[in-house]
Design a protein around this motif. Structure first.
Motif, PDB file in Angstrom:
ATOM      1  N   LYS A 182       0.839  -1.210   0.000  1.00 62.59           N
ATOM      2  CA  LYS A 182       0.000   0.000   0.000  1.00 62.59           C
ATOM      3  C   LYS A 182       0.869   1.254   0.000  1.00 62.59           C
ATOM      4  CE  LYS A 182      -4.240   1.728   1.070  1.00 62.59           C
ATOM      5  NZ  LYS A 182      -4.917   2.175  -0.094  1.00 62.59           N
ATOM      6  N   ALA A 183       0.605   2.128  -0.966  1.00 60.25           N
ATOM      7  CA  ALA A 183       1.390   3.350  -1.123  1.00 60.25           C
ATOM      8  C   ALA A 183       1.112   4.339   0.003  1.00 60.25           C
ATOM      9  CB  ALA A 183       1.081   3.993  -2.471  1.00 60.25           C
ATOM     10  N   LEU A 184       2.089   5.187   0.288  1.00 59.02           N
ATOM     11  CA  LEU A 184       1.955   6.209   1.319  1.00 59.02           C
ATOM     12  C   LEU A 184       1.553   7.557   0.740  1.00 59.02           C
ATOM     13  CD1 LEU A 184       5.130   5.483   3.506  1.00 59.02           C
ATOM     14  CD2 LEU A 184       2.808   4.692   3.863  1.00 59.02           C
ATOM     15  N   THR A 185       2.153   7.934  -0.387  1.00 60.13           N
ATOM     16  CA  THR A 185       1.875   9.251  -0.948  1.00 60.13           C
ATOM     17  C   THR A 185       0.624   9.204  -1.825  1.00 60.13           C
ATOM     18  OG1 THR A 185       3.289   8.841  -2.862  1.00 60.13           O
ATOM     19  CG2 THR A 185       4.317   9.896  -0.959  1.00 60.13           C
ATOM     20  N   PRO A 186      -0.126  10.299  -1.870  1.00 57.85           N
ATOM     21  CA  PRO A 186      -1.340  10.327  -2.700  1.00 57.85           C
ATOM     22  C   PRO A 186      -1.066  10.032  -4.181  1.00 57.85           C
ATOM     23  CG  PRO A 186      -1.264  12.243  -1.252  1.00 57.85           C
ATOM     24  CD  PRO A 186       0.050  11.536  -1.111  1.00 57.85           C
ATOM     25  N   GLU A 187       0.058  10.509  -4.675  1.00 62.09           N
ATOM     26  CA  GLU A 187       0.395  10.268  -6.077  1.00 62.09           C
ATOM     27  C   GLU A 187       0.576   8.778  -6.355  1.00 62.09           C
ATOM     28  OE1 GLU A 187       2.295  12.325  -4.093  1.00 62.09           O
ATOM     29  OE2 GLU A 187       1.589  14.273  -4.787  1.00 62.09           O
TER      30      GLU A 187
END
Length: 86
Positions: free
Chosen positions: A60-65
């Motif tokens: 799961k990514a951390l940054t919105p981008e």
């Protein structure tokens, strides 16, 4: 006695890693103040560094981008599977 496994939101992980990368906290200082383990915080910091460098993470990514990129990649994969079925 069993210990319940804690889960953290991507927003919390991002803020925790940002303490180290952007605000100058050391990993031990930040982990003590947030009551989390140093190992997990180091992992989040490494992931955030990679994401900021343009690498899409496997988890799961951390940054919105990067979250948006993961959503779009999942949508592409789903559409390609649907196309093969038709």
């Amino acid at each position: 006695m069993t210990r319940k496994r804690r889960s953290f939101t991507p927003e919390f992980k991002l803020e925790a890693a940002s303490l180290v990368l952007d605000q100058g906290y050391s990993v031990p200082e930040a982990s003590r103040s947030l009551d989390i383990g140093e190992t997990i915080l180091r992992r989040w910091v490494k992931q955030l560094e990679e994401e900021r460098g343009g690498t899409t993470p496997t988890n799961k990514a951390l940054t919105p981008e990067q979250q948006k990129i993961q959503e779009l990649e999942a949508r592409i994969n789903r559409l390609e599977r649907e196309k093969v079925i038709l």
